[in-house]
Scaffold this motif. Structure first.
Motif, PDB file in Angstrom:
ATOM      1  N   ASN A   1      -2.480  16.457   6.371  1.00 38.93           N
ATOM      2  CA  ASN A   1      -1.973  16.346   6.847  1.00 38.93           C
ATOM      3  C   ASN A   1      -0.567  14.556   6.458  1.00 38.93           C
ATOM      4  O   ASN A   1      -0.645  14.307   6.898  1.00 38.93           O
ATOM      5  N   MET A   2       0.570  15.265   6.020  1.00 36.21           N
ATOM      6  CA  MET A   2       1.538  13.598   5.385  1.00 36.21           C
ATOM      7  C   MET A   2       1.354  12.551   6.686  1.00 36.21           C
ATOM      8  O   MET A   2       1.457  11.588   6.551  1.00 36.21           O
ATOM      9  N   ASP A   3       1.781  13.290   7.614  1.00 32.59           N
ATOM     10  CA  ASP A   3       1.934  12.495   9.096  1.00 32.59           C
ATOM     11  C   ASP A   3       1.293  12.232   9.767  1.00 32.59           C
ATOM     12  O   ASP A   3       1.494  10.984  10.361  1.00 32.59           O
ATOM     13  N   LEU A   4       0.295  12.613   9.649  1.00 31.60           N
ATOM     14  CA  LEU A   4      -1.239  12.196  10.445  1.00 31.60           C
ATOM     15  C   LEU A   4      -1.425  11.227   9.370  1.00 31.60           C
ATOM     16  O   LEU A   4      -1.605   9.850   9.596  1.00 31.60           O
ATOM     17  N   ALA A   5      -1.611  10.998   8.117  1.00 30.18           N
ATOM     18  CA  ALA A   5      -1.672   9.859   7.412  1.00 30.18           C
ATOM     19  C   ALA A   5      -1.176   8.662   7.377  1.00 30.18           C
ATOM     20  O   ALA A   5      -1.214   7.512   7.291  1.00 30.18           O
ATOM     21  N   ARG A   6       0.248   9.106   7.363  1.00 23.22           N
ATOM     22  CA  ARG A   6       1.086   7.873   7.817  1.00 23.22           C
ATOM     23  C   ARG A   6       0.516   7.045   8.821  1.00 23.22           C
ATOM     24  O   ARG A   6       1.328   5.753   9.366  1.00 23.22           O
ATOM     25  N   SER A  59       0.924  -1.216   0.120  1.00 21.89           N
ATOM     26  CA  SER A  59      -0.115  -0.083  -0.180  1.00 21.89           C
ATOM     27  C   SER A  59       0.698   1.183  -0.316  1.00 21.89           C
ATOM     28  O   SER A  59       1.894   1.818   0.418  1.00 21.89           O
ATOM     29  N   LYS A  60       0.028   2.611  -0.628  1.00 19.40           N
ATOM     30  CA  LYS A  60       1.314   3.730  -0.284  1.00 19.40           C
ATOM     31  C   LYS A  60      -0.192   4.579  -0.235  1.00 19.40           C
ATOM     32  O   LYS A  60      -1.508   4.566  -0.078  1.00 19.40           O
ATOM     33  N   ILE A  61       0.588   6.021   0.410  1.00 19.51           N
ATOM     34  CA  ILE A  61      -0.382   6.781   0.303  1.00 19.51           C
ATOM     35  C   ILE A  61       0.073   7.868  -0.702  1.00 19.51           C
ATOM     36  O   ILE A  61       1.169   8.219  -1.030  1.00 19.51           O
ATOM     37  N   ILE A  62      -0.977   8.706  -1.555  1.00 15.06           N
ATOM     38  CA  ILE A  62      -1.231   9.589  -2.956  1.00 15.06           C
ATOM     39  C   ILE A  62      -2.369  10.289  -2.389  1.00 15.06           C
ATOM     40  O   ILE A  62      -2.826  10.526  -1.296  1.00 15.06           O
ATOM     41  N   SER A  63      -1.680  11.657  -3.221  1.00 14.55           N
ATOM     42  CA  SER A  63      -2.208  12.899  -3.486  1.00 14.55           C
ATOM     43  C   SER A  63      -3.072  12.583  -4.779  1.00 14.55           C
ATOM     44  O   SER A  63      -2.794  12.101  -5.840  1.00 14.55           O
ATOM     45  N   ARG A  64      -4.462  13.195  -4.811  1.00 13.40           N
ATOM     46  CA  ARG A  64      -5.315  13.352  -5.875  1.00 13.40           C
ATOM     47  C   ARG A  64      -5.847  14.406  -6.895  1.00 13.40           C
ATOM     48  O   ARG A  64      -5.380  15.604  -5.095  1.00 13.40           O
ATOM     49  N   LYS A  65      -5.556  15.122  -7.580  1.00 11.96           N
ATOM     50  CA  LYS A  65      -5.223  16.398  -8.296  1.00 11.96           C
ATOM     51  C   LYS A  65      -7.376  16.930  -7.879  1.00 11.96           C
ATOM     52  O   LYS A  65      -8.074  15.877  -8.025  1.00 11.96           O
ATOM     53  N   GLY A  66      -7.290  18.155  -7.640  1.00 17.27           N
ATOM     54  CA  GLY A  66      -8.982  18.709  -6.673  1.00 17.27           C
ATOM     55  C   GLY A  66      -8.860  18.437  -5.220  1.00 17.27           C
ATOM     56  O   GLY A  66      -9.831  19.345  -4.701  1.00 17.27           O
ATOM     57  N   THR A  67      -7.678  17.519  -4.594  1.00 12.44           N
ATOM     58  CA  THR A  67      -8.355  17.379  -3.221  1.00 12.44           C
ATOM     59  C   THR A  67      -7.032  17.548  -2.885  1.00 12.44           C
ATOM     60  O   THR A  67      -5.833  17.401  -3.182  1.00 12.44           O
ATOM     61  N   LYS A  68      -7.037  18.019  -0.945  1.00 14.02           N
ATOM     62  CA  LYS A  68      -5.653  18.230  -0.226  1.00 14.02           C
ATOM     63  C   LYS A  68      -6.208  16.992   0.309  1.00 14.02           C
ATOM     64  O   LYS A  68      -4.603  16.608   0.912  1.00 14.02           O
ATOM     65  N   MET A  69      -6.687  16.471   0.459  1.00 10.79           N
ATOM     66  CA  MET A  69      -6.519  15.194   1.346  1.00 10.79           C
ATOM     67  C   MET A  69      -5.184  14.218   0.760  1.00 10.79           C
ATOM     68  O   MET A  69      -5.630  13.712  -0.685  1.00 10.79           O
TER      69      MET A  69
END
Length: 259
Positions: free
Chosen positions: A33-38, A2-12
């Motif tokens: 927040n990337m730290d919280l997402a991790r 799995s991984k954490i990604i960023s999507r266009k049109g949203t900051k989430m």
């Protein structure tokens, strides 16, 4: 995976991964927040893996899994290493309370290692060997999905201090030779002292490895045994050792009979 990604049109930040069955999961972690997402990602990894954890061949308890792991090493290791693995497995089983393999945590194993150090006086290097064995066991369980997380994470190797190299003085060596001269294993002891061979090297030494004319002993791998260094080496035969082994020389066969 799995991984954490960023999507266009949203900051989430979004979670993008697969469970053990191969099904893809993609959803918002509801934080920019990337730290919280991790921090949230491992919880979701665990949820998807827990849902698909399976147990093979009825293995459910820690001790059953240990038995199966040691058995799996039988075809991949030399006879000596198999015996070491079996001994480690028995010692760990006798000191580790039996519990479901999925309930095993790093704290349990760290307490086990500390107990072995305290009760058996394990040196730092030996303690690290046991930790390496447990790490292999953990990877084996993860690969077979008997558990869903590494239960050795956070347990670190102990730094091994440099010990001064000590050797017998000439007088101590002569006294030792005089003391063991009547012993039936005197030739083997003398070879260990004068050639510096390890116990297992002496036990697997054959006359085909000994060249008395060139005054050389070749320590090399055998069909069922490998030297600790994993490679061959040549050791010179001094005059005193030559006088001991020359009368015993044969064309082939083991040099010494282990009793």
């Amino acid at each position: 995976m799995s991984k954490i990604i960023s999507r266009k049109g949203t900051k989430m930040k979004w979670y993008d991964g697969y469970d053990a069955a191969g099904k893809r999961h993609k959803f918002s972690l509801r934080t920019p927040n990337m730290d919280l997402a991790r921090k949230r990602k491992p919880d979701w990894d665990k949820r998807f893996l827990v849902a698909t954890v399976r147990r093979e061949q009825g293995v459910q308890s820690t001790q059953q899994a240990l038995d199966a792991y040691v058995l799996s090493l039988a075809g991949r290791r030399s006879k000596d290493n198999q015996q070491h693995s079996q001994y480690k497995g028995r010692l760990i089983k006798s000191n580790l309370p039996d519990r479901p393999i999925t309930a095993l945590e790093p704290g349990h194993l760290e307490d086990l290692l500390n107990l072995l150090v305290e009760q058996r006086g394990l040196a730092a290097r030996t303690r690290n060997d046991y930790l390496a064995f447990l790490r292999g066991f953990s990877k084996w369980c993860l690969f077979r999905r008997l558990t869903y997380e590494d239960f050795t994470v956070g347990i670190t190797m102990v730094k091994v201090g440099d010990k001064p190299v000590t050797a017998l003085t000439a007088q101590q060596r002569d006294d030792l030779m005089e003391l063991v001269k009547p012993h039936p294993q005197f030739p083997m002891i003398a070879t260990g002292v004068f050639a510096g061979l390890r116990w297992q090297e002496l036990a697997h030494l054959e006359w085909s490895d000994v060249d008395l004319k060139a005054r050389l002993i070749t320590v090399q791998p055998k069909a069922d045994w490998t030297p600790k260094s994993k490679r061959s080496r040549k050791v010179p035969i001094c005059q005193r050792l030559l006088e001991v082994v020359s009368p015993l020389a044969k064309s082939d066969g083991p040099c010494f009979t282990i009793q």
